[in-house]
Design a protein around this motif. Structure first.
Motif, PDB file in Angstrom:
ATOM      1  N   HIS A  50       0.350 -15.299  75.648  1.00  0.00           N
ATOM      2  CA  HIS A  50       1.526 -16.030  76.109  1.00  0.00           C
ATOM      3  C   HIS A  50       2.290 -16.595  74.910  1.00  0.00           C
ATOM      4  O   HIS A  50       1.701 -17.009  73.927  1.00  0.00           O
ATOM      5  CB  HIS A  50       1.141 -17.173  77.042  1.00  0.00           C
ATOM      6  N   SER A  51       3.611 -16.616  75.046  1.00  0.00           N
ATOM      7  CA  SER A  51       4.469 -17.197  74.018  1.00  0.00           C
ATOM      8  C   SER A  51       5.058 -18.500  74.559  1.00  0.00           C
ATOM      9  O   SER A  51       5.464 -18.574  75.718  1.00  0.00           O
ATOM     10  CB  SER A  51       5.596 -16.231  73.661  1.00  0.00           C
ATOM     11  N   HIS A  52       5.089 -19.514  73.705  1.00  0.00           N
ATOM     12  CA  HIS A  52       5.562 -20.819  74.150  1.00  0.00           C
ATOM     13  C   HIS A  52       6.591 -21.410  73.180  1.00  0.00           C
ATOM     14  O   HIS A  52       6.779 -20.921  72.074  1.00  0.00           O
ATOM     15  CB  HIS A  52       4.387 -21.789  74.285  1.00  0.00           C
ATOM     16  N   GLN A  65      12.072 -18.923  78.137  1.00  0.00           N
ATOM     17  CA  GLN A  65      11.058 -17.874  78.160  1.00  0.00           C
ATOM     18  C   GLN A  65       9.638 -18.430  77.999  1.00  0.00           C
ATOM     19  O   GLN A  65       8.701 -17.689  77.722  1.00  0.00           O
ATOM     20  CB  GLN A  65      11.327 -16.862  77.036  1.00  0.00           C
ATOM     21  N   ASP A  66       9.471 -19.721  78.171  1.00  0.00           N
ATOM     22  CA  ASP A  66       8.185 -20.367  77.931  1.00  0.00           C
ATOM     23  C   ASP A  66       7.094 -19.809  78.847  1.00  0.00           C
ATOM     24  O   ASP A  66       7.248 -19.781  80.073  1.00  0.00           O
ATOM     25  CB  ASP A  66       8.322 -21.878  78.165  1.00  0.00           C
ATOM     26  N   LYS A 101       5.926 -16.670  78.888  1.00  0.00           N
ATOM     27  CA  LYS A 101       5.944 -15.220  79.038  1.00  0.00           C
ATOM     28  C   LYS A 101       5.151 -14.559  77.912  1.00  0.00           C
ATOM     29  O   LYS A 101       4.927 -15.152  76.860  1.00  0.00           O
ATOM     30  CB  LYS A 101       7.381 -14.693  79.053  1.00  0.00           C
ATOM     31  N   THR A 102       4.740 -13.325  78.127  1.00  0.00           N
ATOM     32  CA  THR A 102       4.040 -12.614  77.064  1.00  0.00           C
ATOM     33  C   THR A 102       5.051 -12.218  75.988  1.00  0.00           C
ATOM     34  O   THR A 102       6.243 -12.032  76.280  1.00  0.00           O
ATOM     35  CB  THR A 102       3.359 -11.337  77.595  1.00  0.00           C
ATOM     36  N   GLU A 131       6.932  -9.157  77.059  1.00  0.00           N
ATOM     37  CA  GLU A 131       7.974  -9.373  78.068  1.00  0.00           C
ATOM     38  C   GLU A 131       9.280  -9.807  77.405  1.00  0.00           C
ATOM     39  O   GLU A 131      10.363  -9.309  77.745  1.00  0.00           O
ATOM     40  CB  GLU A 131       7.533 -10.444  79.064  1.00  0.00           C
ATOM     41  N   ILE A 132       9.176 -10.745  76.457  1.00  0.00           N
ATOM     42  CA  ILE A 132      10.383 -11.269  75.809  1.00  0.00           C
ATOM     43  C   ILE A 132      11.076 -10.185  74.986  1.00  0.00           C
ATOM     44  O   ILE A 132      12.298 -10.008  75.061  1.00  0.00           O
ATOM     45  CB  ILE A 132      10.028 -12.474  74.915  1.00  0.00           C
TER      46      ILE A 132
END
Length: 300
Positions: free
Chosen positions: A45-47, A52-53, A55-56, A59-60
């Motif tokens: 996960h990307s934060h 887009q917090d 999301k993988t 995905e982004i």
């Protein structure tokens, strides 16, 4: 696909896509060369990137590529750029298949490669529960029993940030600790233990840290571990052009993402210690705008 364009962007992740969007919206002919090997491929996960917090990373970047692909002047080449030369009119880049592409300007958005120690379990947990950034991942591991694998100023800096997220902290220096008296005083004041013993193995389940096994046989349970490890540039082409590098190993840039080589800019992780999606997108956007400004000044 044309072999001559206004701008070649090497690297098609967040920074490269952001540059391409900025240039595509200015109708510049752009070629994005991407090998499809982002350093965050294993991160679940990307934060800390607005809208887009959680999301993988995939995905982004997929959304980004779809949006950039709508600009007719932007093309993509899937492959690895392996060499480059300066020409009379700009730059020429060669790929691993021997194909050559030329451009007036060049943007490096190539990222970096983490040199994770060859310790059992490290590679399997890197980016999942063995993490590098409290801003990107720390919230999810708040109040957890946490280790920090680092020494000196880097170790102290990470400890000071993570201490706000959890009070159960231990620093592993993997050798003699290298802290100043003032740093040691602050670490002690915050009850942060320092262990100098080498780490033999990281025990895990599905990428999640369970314990660290030390060389003296001790087994210490942990739920998260931060690591500050060396890195190398993902591509050596920028350096082959004569780009100056910083002491840390980043491509040296000015406030406009420009290197010391005229017409060559860099953005994203390869030129900034601030490793985040938000920073990559920002610096990529700025690099694209600066290249467009140069092209405008030369033709107007």
């Amino acid at each position: 696909m044309e072999n001559q364009c206004d701008v070649i962007i090497i690297g098609g992740s967040y920074a490269g896509l952001s540059s391409a969007m900025s240039l595509g919206r200015s109708l510049r002919k752009v070629l994005v060369i991407d090998s499809g090997k982002p350093c965050n491929a294993q991160t679940p996960h990307s934060h800390n990137f607005l809208t887009q917090d959680g999301k993988t990373p995939k995905e982004i970047s997929t959304i980004g590529r779809e949006q950039v692909g709508k600009y007719k002047t932007v093309e993509f080449y899937e492959g690895l750029a392996t060499a480059g030369i300066k020409t009379e009119n700009g730059f020429e880049i060669t790929t691993e298949n021997g194909e050559k592409f030329s451009s007036k300007k060049l943007i490096f958005a190539t990222g970096i490669v983490d040199e994770v120690p060859n310790i059992k379990g490290f590679a399997e947990c890197w980016g999942i529960s063995l993490i590098h950034c409290p801003y990107c991942h720390g919230y999810e591991f708040q109040n957890k029993k946490t280790g920090i694998i680092a020494n000196g100023d880097r170790g102290f800096h990470i400890a000071s940030l993570v201490n706000n997220l959890t009070k159960d902290l231990t620093i592993f220096t993997r050798g003699k600790a290298d802290f100043t008296d003032e740093q040691l005083e602050k670490l002690n004041k915050n009850n942060i233990q320092i262990i100098e013993t080498e780490i033999e193995e990281l025990k895990y389940q599905d990428g999640m840290v369970e314990s660290l096994i030390l060389s003296d046989g001790k087994v210490l349970s942990f739920e998260a571990v931060y690591g500050a490890f060396p890195f190398t540039q993902h591509s050596i082409i920028a350096e082959s052009f004569g780009c100056e590098m910083t002491e840390m190993g980043h491509i040296k840039i000015d406030q406009f993402q420009k290197t010391n080589v005229a017409g060559l800019l860099a953005c994203g992780d390869n030129s900034s210690p601030m490793r985040s999606v938000a920073n990559a997108v920002y610096t990529g956007n700025l690099a694209g705008a600066m290249v467009n400004a140069e092209l405008t000044a030369e033709s107007f």
